[in-house]
Design a protein around this motif. Structure first.
Motif: not given
Lengths: 348, 315
Positions: A152-153, B277-279, B282-283, B286-287, A156, B231, B289-290
């Motif tokens: 997913f990362i 940036p909006y991405q 959004l990351m 997930y980051i 993006l 996810g 979680s890691i």
């Protein structure tokens, strides 16, 4: 119930049960076609025709099989060492990104770019898997979840780059990269036919992985770590180092899928470069029983189902998702069948 | 910084946190039950998709909302049963079966959606769960609108944590479940069936994952669309680790995670959002979680028999 090992299974058992698994999958497919109100036989006929009914269809199947061979090999190599790399999708995009960066930013002749892009992809993919593997060997963080989350990362990150620094100014606003130069594209295998050298590279890679697994010390160590990491450590095998090498190999192979798709087929990087090739690679590898040469056969088979289902759904009212269901079913039936070739079910 | 403080001081932010946390709470509890019994359930992502679709489809075809929740749970339990049969009595690789179940459940939901609604361009809507005020509590200043004006499923999610914790730590069944994840041979010696306990845990846990998926279609949004789970299932697996396999801590993890998620959505609207940036925003989930996995890696008390199949009479 309990399972009892069979000392030496008969040939009928070893071949019959996997065949039964395929028959069962076909039956599920027939049921799905009937649910959609279509004639099962006709549906399967259309799938076969769509996958291999003409020279064009067959070449399309081989084209679709190319990235699946790479991701299938990536998974097969990793799973053999019990390294659960579910992140082939991220590694594929890393490879595609490296390909596009090298191809568009370095002003070199095509003959130099083609190998450089491949090398760049190989390294990029290996590095992407290196992170989760170091977390596993150093800190004991489970690699299944980290590799999954990386998918997913990475997507993006690609989206960010395609809407920012890598955006093609001539792209009419679409998020896509500039194309790599014409002479840096992988040439056709046979002039006039839509099949590029990526397929050839995939075959070579399969043989190379087979040689590594069966003829080298690394291959022996990978198998030893996969069978029993603790015993391997006692035997003096540096388990951590073997896992790192496996990761570099596995990630690199997955990245070559991205390289081959960009340099051989699409020419640029988009967000829909891969319709889940990384995940399908798991099915491909499992159907091949993690055998690198088997991966080639199973990738062509799996690609055939996808290409065939595309053609079929244009003619009949059966959604293309039937292909994904068939593959998942085949995977589950097959792992069960393989188990039952080696074990007998006993009561109590 | 003042912008973050301003966001944190709005009641609507905390209401959003609980809303975002709800599907994660259901699915995390489901995964926790499976793993406490010794089975890693990687089918979670697909089971959530199946639950989201089945629940929505049931309501769309005329069932009540709670009927939809029941259907979602049943769909989850169906795929859970499949997972359980393959991984418990047959002892197949939990990684491979889990991924297979995710592929199967996801593609089955998509196939069924396309069969039921061919050629729809914009996904049809249903009338989703509406917020319910808790008498007395929801009139409290700030806390009322922040915490006590949620949809019924959110209250239900928190109630589920309570039930899971009580069953795990205060009942003989819970003791047996925890033991089966630590030392299955000892459980068998007590005359209990390891197979039945583990299969039961996977089926019930998968039912909760199905409800978690249905929260998305019946409470958070009002339609089903592809890739909507996106996810969340994998994040729940990370949350179970973060929660050290304990329901209360996992709940805390889910709420904390949801707070970061709600914050990143709101940060996109601020001055920082114009620069970054909006991405990148959004990351963040997930980051995080890691990072949570890395943080807990040293201390985590993994169930000893997690991912170890049990075959009677074998040692």
């Amino acid at each position: 119930m309990r399972l009892e090992a069979i000392a030496d299974p008969t040939l009928a058992r070893s071949l019959g049960l996997p065949a039964l698994a395929l028959v069962a999958t076909v039956l599920v497919g027939a049921f799905l076609a009937m649910l959609a109100g279509a004639d099962p036989l006709q549906t399967f006929g259309l799938i076969v025709k769509g996958a291999a009914g003409s020279k064009f269809a067959l070449l399309e199947t081989l084209n679709r099989a190319t990235p699946l061979i790479f991701t299938g090999l990536a998974v097969a190599v990793a799973f053999r060492a019990r390294l659960w790399n579910i992140g082939a999708e991220a590694q594929l995009y890393a490879g595609a990104l490296a390909t596009v960066l090298i191809g568009t930013k370095l002003a070199l002749p095509g003959a130099a770019l083609i190998p450089l892009m491949g090398l760049g992809a190989l390294v990029a993919g290996g590095l992407v898997l290196l992170g989760p593997v170091l977390l596993k060997t150093r800190l004991g963080v489970d690699e299944v979840v980290t590799t999954l989350l990386f998918n997913f990362i990475m997507l993006l990150l690609i989206s960010l780059l395609l809407e920012g620094p890598l955006k093609d100014p001539m792209g009419m606003g679409w998020p896509k990269s500039e194309p790599i130069p014409r002479d840096a594209r992988l040439p056709r295998l046979v002039e006039g036919l839509r099949l590029h050298w990526g397929f050839g590279l995939a075959l070579v890679s399969a043989v190379a992985v087979w040689v590594i697994q069966t003829r080298t010390t690394l291959g022996y160590e990978i198998r030893a770590v996969g069978l029993n990491a603790q015993a391997a450590r006692f035997a003096g095998i540096p388990v951590g180092a073997v896992l790192v090498k496996t990761a570099l190999l596995s990630g690199g192979l997955a990245a070559l899928a991205g390289y081959s798709e960009v340099a051989g087929l699409k020419g640029n990087l988009t967000l829909d470069l891969s319709p889940g090739f990384g995940y399908t690679g798991i099915v491909v590898a499992m159907l091949a029983l993690l055998n690198p040469l088997g991966v080639v056969v199973s990738a062509i088979f799996v690609a055939g189902i996808f290409v065939g289902a595309d053609g079929m759904s244009r003619a009949a009212e059966v959604p293309t998702y039937i292909a994904d269901i068939l593959l998942a079913t085949a995977l589950l039936f097959m792992v069960l069948a393989i188990l039952l070739t080696k074990f007998r079910v006993r009561r109590g | 910084m003042t912008e973050i403080a301003e966001i944190l001081l709005t009641a609507s932010f905390w209401a959003a946190v609980l809303r975002i946390a709800s599907p994660l709470i259901f699915a995390t509890m489901g995964e926790l039950i499976c793993e406490r019994a010794g089975v890693l359930n990687l089918g979670i992502e697909g089971i959530m998709v199946a639950g989201a679709f089945a629940g929505w489809m049931a309501v769309y075809s005329g069932m009540g909302l709670w009927g939809g929740v029941a259907v979602a749970m049943a769909a989850g339990m169906f795929f859970g049963a499949l997972h359980a049969v393959l991984t418990v009595p047959f002892g197949l690789s939990q990684h491979v079966v889990g991924i297979g179940i995710t592929l199967l459940a996801t593609s089955s939901a998509y196939y069924a959606y396309r069969l039921a609604l061919p050629e729809v361009t914009s996904p049809p809507r249903i009338e989703p769960f509406q917020p319910v005020d808790i008498p007395g509590l929801s009139d409290l200043p700030f806390i009322g609108p922040a915490l006590f004006s949620q949809t019924p499923l959110t209250y239900f999610a928190f109630f589920t944590v309570l039930v899971v914790a009580l069953v795990l730590y205060r009942t003989p069944l819970g003791l047996a479940l925890r033991a089966v994840g630590e030392n299955p041979a000892a459980v068998e010696a007590q005359g209990l069936s390891v197979t039945a306990l583990r299969m039961g845990a996977v089926i019930v846990g998968s039912g909760l994952m199905g409800i978690g998926g249905a929260f998305l279609t019946l409470s958070a949004f009002s339609s089903f669309f592809f890739e909507m789970v996106n996810g969340r299932g994998w994040i729940c697996i990370a949350l179970v680790v973060f929660g050290a396999w304990m329901p209360g801590r996992a709940l805390l993890g889910a709420v904390l995670f949801a707070a970061f998620d709600a914050l990143q959505i709101r940060m996109q609207q601020t001055g920082l959002g114009a620069l970054v940036p909006y991405q990148v925003f959004l990351m963040i989930p997930y980051i995080l979680s890691i990072l949570a996995l890395i943080l807990m890696s040293r201390r985590a008390n993994v169930p000893a028999a997690l991912m170890v199949p049990y075959n009677k009479g074998e040692r």
